[in-house]
Design a protein around this motif. Structure first.
Motif, PDB file in Angstrom:
ATOM      1  N   ALA A  84       0.804  -1.223   0.000  1.00 45.33           N
ATOM      2  CA  ALA A  84       0.000   0.000   0.000  1.00 45.33           C
ATOM      3  C   ALA A  84       0.838   1.274   0.000  1.00 45.33           C
ATOM      4  O   ALA A  84       0.503   2.240  -0.668  1.00 45.33           O
ATOM      5  N   GLU A  85       1.907   1.294   0.766  1.00 43.67           N
ATOM      6  CA  GLU A  85       2.714   2.512   0.877  1.00 43.67           C
ATOM      7  C   GLU A  85       3.994   2.389   0.066  1.00 43.67           C
ATOM      8  O   GLU A  85       5.084   2.723   0.518  1.00 43.67           O
ATOM      9  N   ARG A  86       3.854   1.962  -1.174  1.00 47.02           N
ATOM     10  CA  ARG A  86       4.991   1.704  -2.037  1.00 47.02           C
ATOM     11  C   ARG A  86       5.805   2.958  -2.308  1.00 47.02           C
ATOM     12  O   ARG A  86       5.278   4.065  -2.343  1.00 47.02           O
ATOM     13  N   GLU A  87       7.081   2.758  -2.516  1.00 49.26           N
ATOM     14  CA  GLU A  87       7.947   3.860  -2.921  1.00 49.26           C
ATOM     15  C   GLU A  87       7.756   4.094  -4.418  1.00 49.26           C
ATOM     16  O   GLU A  87       7.655   3.149  -5.192  1.00 49.26           O
ATOM     17  N   LEU A  88       7.679   5.343  -4.803  1.00 48.72           N
ATOM     18  CA  LEU A  88       7.534   5.714  -6.207  1.00 48.72           C
ATOM     19  C   LEU A  88       8.925   5.981  -6.754  1.00 48.72           C
ATOM     20  O   LEU A  88       9.639   6.842  -6.246  1.00 48.72           O
ATOM     21  N   LYS A  89       9.308   5.233  -7.798  1.00 44.49           N
ATOM     22  CA  LYS A  89      10.653   5.356  -8.335  1.00 44.49           C
ATOM     23  C   LYS A  89      10.672   5.736  -9.806  1.00 44.49           C
ATOM     24  O   LYS A  89      11.537   6.463 -10.237  1.00 44.49           O
ATOM     25  N   GLU A  90       9.747   5.214 -10.568  1.00 37.14           N
ATOM     26  CA  GLU A  90       9.752   5.418 -12.009  1.00 37.14           C
ATOM     27  C   GLU A  90       8.547   6.254 -12.436  1.00 37.14           C
ATOM     28  O   GLU A  90       7.560   6.349 -11.708  1.00 37.14           O
ATOM     29  N   HIS A  91       8.649   6.814 -13.635  1.00 39.84           N
ATOM     30  CA  HIS A  91       7.562   7.645 -14.160  1.00 39.84           C
ATOM     31  C   HIS A  91       6.229   6.899 -14.116  1.00 39.84           C
ATOM     32  O   HIS A  91       5.207   7.439 -13.718  1.00 39.84           O
ATOM     33  N   ARG A  92       6.228   5.621 -14.490  1.00 38.60           N
ATOM     34  CA  ARG A  92       4.976   4.860 -14.515  1.00 38.60           C
ATOM     35  C   ARG A  92       4.381   4.702 -13.117  1.00 38.60           C
ATOM     36  O   ARG A  92       3.174   4.595 -12.964  1.00 38.60           O
ATOM     37  N   HIS A  93       5.222   4.704 -12.080  1.00 46.35           N
ATOM     38  CA  HIS A  93       4.707   4.645 -10.719  1.00 46.35           C
ATOM     39  C   HIS A  93       3.921   5.917 -10.395  1.00 46.35           C
ATOM     40  O   HIS A  93       2.844   5.848  -9.808  1.00 46.35           O
ATOM     41  N   ALA A 149       9.908   9.385  -2.731  1.00 40.11           N
ATOM     42  CA  ALA A 149       8.474   9.642  -2.568  1.00 40.11           C
ATOM     43  C   ALA A 149       7.777   8.319  -2.292  1.00 40.11           C
ATOM     44  O   ALA A 149       8.213   7.266  -2.733  1.00 40.11           O
ATOM     45  N   ARG A 150       6.682   8.411  -1.567  1.00 41.17           N
ATOM     46  CA  ARG A 150       5.943   7.220  -1.173  1.00 41.17           C
ATOM     47  C   ARG A 150       4.453   7.496  -1.288  1.00 41.17           C
ATOM     48  O   ARG A 150       3.995   8.603  -1.023  1.00 41.17           O
ATOM     49  N   VAL A 151       3.702   6.473  -1.681  1.00 39.60           N
ATOM     50  CA  VAL A 151       2.246   6.594  -1.739  1.00 39.60           C
ATOM     51  C   VAL A 151       1.724   6.865  -0.333  1.00 39.60           C
ATOM     52  O   VAL A 151       2.182   6.249   0.636  1.00 39.60           O
ATOM     53  N   GLN A 152       0.792   7.775  -0.224  1.00 39.39           N
ATOM     54  CA  GLN A 152       0.162   8.095   1.056  1.00 39.39           C
ATOM     55  C   GLN A 152      -1.177   7.357   1.118  1.00 39.39           C
ATOM     56  O   GLN A 152      -2.041   7.581   0.283  1.00 39.39           O
ATOM     57  N   VAL A 153      -1.329   6.486   2.086  1.00 35.59           N
ATOM     58  CA  VAL A 153      -2.578   5.743   2.233  1.00 35.59           C
ATOM     59  C   VAL A 153      -3.618   6.657   2.859  1.00 35.59           C
ATOM     60  O   VAL A 153      -3.355   7.332   3.848  1.00 35.59           O
ATOM     61  N   GLU A 154      -4.806   6.689   2.252  1.00 32.57           N
ATOM     62  CA  GLU A 154      -5.895   7.531   2.742  1.00 32.57           C
ATOM     63  C   GLU A 154      -7.070   6.639   3.135  1.00 32.57           C
ATOM     64  O   GLU A 154      -7.659   5.981   2.289  1.00 32.57           O
ATOM     65  N   PHE A 155      -7.382   6.626   4.414  1.00 32.84           N
ATOM     66  CA  PHE A 155      -8.454   5.769   4.890  1.00 32.84           C
ATOM     67  C   PHE A 155      -9.818   6.452   4.877  1.00 32.84           C
ATOM     68  O   PHE A 155     -10.832   5.809   4.772  1.00 32.84           O
ATOM     69  N   ASN A 156      -9.843   7.768   4.986  1.00 35.16           N
ATOM     70  CA  ASN A 156     -11.123   8.451   5.096  1.00 35.16           C
ATOM     71  C   ASN A 156     -11.381   9.451   3.978  1.00 35.16           C
ATOM     72  O   ASN A 156     -12.150  10.378   4.143  1.00 35.16           O
TER      73      ASN A 156
END
Length: 173
Positions: A84-93, A149-156
């Motif tokens: 869920a909180e994957r690191e973003l590394k490439e353009h496609r991410h 950078a990392r995906v931010q998980v949003e629960f609400n």
């Protein structure tokens, strides 16, 4: 793991993962006691479901069994997705994360939390939430300015489509 082994494993496994419709994100070999663990992370622009991960795991296991890429001795193969909180590394991410939240560390030691509005070849268009009742602001960020950078998980987070439908119902009333 030596770079040579990592490159060799990537060369061996990447075409096989690609033939399953997935992207090879990471390969890591770790020693756990006397055993070794080969961790393979796969994904795609639309995500990977459990059946796809199981299929690619069987294919990788068969390929590794017929080669000496892991050398002698026992090892465990673990195949999974970035989480869920994957690191973003490439353009496609980044492109796959459009509409979602992202966090990245700032030079001053703080952390910026924002929503990705768009991702192109040069960088990101972000919406930075306002602080203390202020409105959100737009910000452009070049990929070169992003160390991590990392995906931010949003629960609400409210579903935008649900908000639009609610507004339409109010207008009709």
């Amino acid at each position: 793991m030596s770079t040579t082994q990592s490159e060799r494993l990537r060369e061996l496994l990447e075409p096989l993962v690609g033939s399953q419709g997935l992207d090879l994100e990471e390969i890591a070999v770790e020693s756990v006691g006397r055993k070794r663990v080969l961790r393979v992370v796969v994904d795609s622009d639309t995500g990977a479901d459990l059946d796809q991960v199981a299929d690619v795991s069987r294919a990788l296991s068969a390929k590794l069994d017929e080669t000496d890429a892991m050398g002698e001795g026992e090892y465990t193969l673990e195949v999974g997705t970035p989480g869920a909180e994957r690191e973003l590394k490439e353009h496609r991410h980044y492109a796959g994360a459009v509409g979602g939240g992202v966090t990245y560390p700032r030079a001053d030691g703080g952390e910026l939390v924002a929503r990705i509005l768009a991702a192109d070849d040069e960088g990101l268009d972000l919406e930075v939430p306002g602080v203390k009742g202020r409105k959100a602001t737009a910000r452009r960020l070049a990929y070169g300015d992003i160390a991590k950078a990392r995906v931010q998980v949003e629960f609400n987070r409210k579903n935008q489509n649900a908000d639009d439908a609610e507004n339409e119902n109010e207008e009709e009333a």
